[in-house]
Scaffold this active site. Structure first.
Site, PDB file in Angstrom:
ATOM      1  N   HIS A  58       0.884  -1.086  -0.103  1.00 14.91           N
ATOM      2  CA  HIS A  58       0.054   0.067   0.003  1.00 14.91           C
ATOM      3  C   HIS A  58       0.605   1.288  -0.043  1.00 14.91           C
ATOM      4  O   HIS A  58       0.534   2.322   0.650  1.00 14.91           O
ATOM      5  CB  HIS A  58      -1.038   0.110   1.386  1.00 14.91           C
ATOM      6  CG  HIS A  58      -2.027  -1.149   1.124  1.00 14.91           C
ATOM      7  ND1 HIS A  58      -3.105  -1.189   0.568  1.00 14.91           N
ATOM      8  CD2 HIS A  58      -1.727  -2.403   1.716  1.00 14.91           C
ATOM      9  CE1 HIS A  58      -3.899  -2.159   0.630  1.00 14.91           C
ATOM     10  NE2 HIS A  58      -3.030  -2.844   1.442  1.00 14.91           N
ATOM     11  N   ASN A 131     -10.469  -3.189   1.915  1.00 14.72           N
ATOM     12  CA  ASN A 131      -9.970  -2.927   0.634  1.00 14.72           C
ATOM     13  C   ASN A 131     -11.198  -2.631  -0.272  1.00 14.72           C
ATOM     14  O   ASN A 131     -12.447  -2.579   0.279  1.00 14.72           O
ATOM     15  CB  ASN A 131      -9.286  -4.164   0.039  1.00 14.72           C
ATOM     16  CG  ASN A 131      -8.023  -4.337   0.385  1.00 14.72           C
ATOM     17  OD1 ASN A 131      -7.072  -3.431   0.591  1.00 14.72           O
ATOM     18  ND2 ASN A 131      -7.481  -5.542   0.764  1.00 14.72           N
ATOM     19  N   TYR A 341       0.114  -4.893  11.697  1.00 12.86           N
ATOM     20  CA  TYR A 341       0.118  -3.325  11.327  1.00 12.86           C
ATOM     21  C   TYR A 341       0.692  -2.421  12.338  1.00 12.86           C
ATOM     22  O   TYR A 341       1.709  -1.709  12.042  1.00 12.86           O
ATOM     23  CB  TYR A 341      -1.623  -2.846  11.050  1.00 12.86           C
ATOM     24  CG  TYR A 341      -1.687  -3.321   9.781  1.00 12.86           C
ATOM     25  CD1 TYR A 341      -2.103  -4.684   9.447  1.00 12.86           C
ATOM     26  CD2 TYR A 341      -2.176  -2.373   8.689  1.00 12.86           C
ATOM     27  CE1 TYR A 341      -2.503  -5.021   8.306  1.00 12.86           C
ATOM     28  CE2 TYR A 341      -2.573  -2.927   7.449  1.00 12.86           C
ATOM     29  CZ  TYR A 341      -2.636  -3.956   7.139  1.00 12.86           C
ATOM     30  OH  TYR A 341      -3.042  -4.485   5.923  1.00 12.86           O
TER      31      TYR A 341
END
Ligand code: NDP
Length: 503
Positions: A58, A131, A341
């Site tokens: 990303h 997404n 993350y």
């Protein structure tokens, strides 16, 4: 005030006003430079440090601030404060992205699009990191690094490789569903405004009575779905690699604020127990016929950040950041992302990444975390830095306790993946092909697959092609036939395989 008084002085980073910003101090007009001109050092040294590590996935993205407004009451399902009143508004930040490309790659690449939302709620920031697809390529986080390597560059040629991609997909039949979405024209959206967003994972909602249901989050574009064909995407890639970024900024700047309708699908714990497919498998959707969409609210983007690096590049989203009234589920990919993350942000932005303004909770943050690089919020001042203590008045509020979650098994059993519905990788892709796509969509899908698979090369080419064709045949015979024909492959050996497709 006159312009003269408004004038700002040019200063060093430490605030010292100075005059000469173009000529370095030297020995005479032509002479060598003097080490003592530290303004030169400061300028060069800071410039050398302008880049922070690029996101591994990303990397190329666009973002905007906006507002989420509740339109429908879902308090029967959740006590989350952002949903507690119809009409309530919550500030949000949304970052769109492509996935596989680098920071300078083109916006029109065939790729899923990230749809990462941060809601600045009074109970803390809620990150819904999704997404533009309701599903994903893999259902276990142990495969993630391997999968992403196949979307990046070949270690020797340093080029993208259709061989790597299709080899991985052919060896991982669970990816078929997402591969079909990716290869359809939705794999090349016209812009970020013209795509749907999905939370993709299964989450929990918990209400005031501490009752749990499972949910999927959907964001339906109010601009309408609009895609490029493969050829159009290729053309725009060359002409305007920043097409989606430009489109988003220009739309918001002219007051044409993009909107999405937020909806949820709801599944009870009992329905989850008896579902014929694993509702926590992120390669599966929940059929709308069984789990209809429930209206929740409207998301609107209405403010372009005034500085891209400050807010978009430094934005950090984490699926772990939930708020009271929203919980996790046993979705394995979600569980893996809870670790990966925040770990990525600590590496990329530092341990105090949540103090960067775009990531900072605008409401009270009280804890005993202290110090670390770039601690810029006062570090708790002289208040106690340990818990429990006899001095401050910070309490752990019991009303935020999450109810226990019923789990199915007490066995640490990670090899048996053959439970009911676990290995049906073909029914939903087959339905997608036969029921959801229009005739034109199907023609484009097959052509896009063929264009991509024609890039497979090397000594294992035919093995990879054959293995992948088996998956297409098992999902839908017509799909298998059409792709095989497009590739000029002899189909006789696939017919027994095709007969195994689910009814
Ligand atoms: P439905 O017919 O009720 O829903 C089909 C869904 O597909 C709608 O959400 C539609 O919403 C979306 N869709 C339509 N055209 C396309 C396209 N070209 N590419 C991707 N999505 C499209 O069927 P089911 O819920 O029973 O699901 C059948 C299949 O639809 C699934 O196997 C899955 O492949 C696909 N799908 C299902 C979703 C779900 O959450 N149930 C969500 C998205 C896709 P919209 O046009 O607004 O995107």
């Amino acid at each position: 005030m006159s312009n003269e008084t408004n004038k700002q002085k040019l200063t060093t980073a430490s605030g010292r006003p100075y005059f000469e910003n173009e000529n370095t101090m030297s020995v005479g007009p032509r002479g060598p430079l003097l080490l003592q001109d530290y303004i030169l050092h400061e300028k060069m040294a800071h410039f050398n440090r302008e880049r922070i590590p690029e996101r591994v996935v990303h990397a190329k993205g666009s973002g905007a601030f906006g507002t989420f407004t509740v339109t429908d009451d879902i308090t029967q399902y959740t006590k989350a404060k952002l949903f507690n009143q119809v009409g309530k508004q919550t500030r949000v930040f949304l970052r769109f992205s492509t996935v596989g490309g680098e920071k300078g790659s083109a916006d029109t690449e065939r790729d899923p699009r990230g749809f990462a939302l941060k809601f600045y709620t009074e109970d803390g920031n809620w990150d819904l990191v999704g997404n533009n697809t309701p599903i994903f390529f893999i259902k276990d986080p142990k495969k993630f690094g391997d999968f992403i390597h196949t979307q990046k560059r070949d270690p020797r040629t340093n080029c993208k490789s259709a061989t790597m991609m299709w080899d991985f997909w052919a060896l991982n039949p669970e990816s078929l569903h997402q591969v079909l979405l990716l290869m359809s024209d939705r794999g090349t959206p016209y812009s970020y405004r013209h795509l749907n967003g999905y939370g993709s994972h299964t989450f929990s909602l918990i209400n005031q009575k501490n009752e749990r249901v499972y949910v999927k989050f959907h964001f339906k574009t109010q601009q309408g779905i609009k895609n490029f064909t493969d050829a159009e995407a290729g053309e725009v890639r060359g002409k305007d690699p920043d097409h989606a970024q430009r489109d988003l900024v220009e739309a918001i700047d002219r007051g044409d604020f993009p909107r999405w309708a937020m909806k949820i699908q709801v599944m009870t714990e009992e329905q989850a127990r008896t579902s014929p497919f694993n509702p926590f498998d992120v390669t599966k959707v929940w059929p709308h016929g069984d789990y209809p969409l429930v209206d929740v609210g409207i998301l609107e983007l209405n403010e372009v950040p005034s500085n891209y690096f400050a807010d978009v590049e430094q934005a950090a989203f984490a699926p772990a950041h939930l708020v009271d009234g929203i919980g996790f589920s046993p979705d394995k990919m979600l569980q893996g992302r809870l670790l990966s993350y925040p770990d990525a942000h600590r590496y990329r932005l530092g341990a105090n990444y949540e103090q960067i303004p775009v990531n900072r909770c605008p409401f009270a943050v009280n804890n005993y975390q202290r110090d670390g690089q770039m601690r810029i919020d006062g570090n708790g001042g002289s208040a106690p830095n340990y818990w429990p203590n006899s001095f401050d008045n910070i309490t752990a509020d019991e009303s935020y306790k999450e109810p226990a979650q019923t789990l199915e098994s007490t066995l640490a059993d990670w090899y048996d993946r053959n439970g009911p519905g676990e290995n049906d990788h073909y029914t939903q892709p087959g339905q997608f092909y036969s029921k959801v796509l229009s005739d034109v969509d199907r023609v484009h899908l097959v052509q896009n697959i063929v264009n991509s698979m024609k890039g497979i090369d090397g000594p294992r080419k035919q093995d990879i092609v054959n293995r992948q064709l088996c998956h297409f045949f098992r999902a839908n015979i017509q799909l298998g036939l059409a792709v095989a024909q497009g590739l000029g492959t002899d189909i006789s050996s696939f017919m027994p395989m095709a007969n195994q497709q689910p009814a």
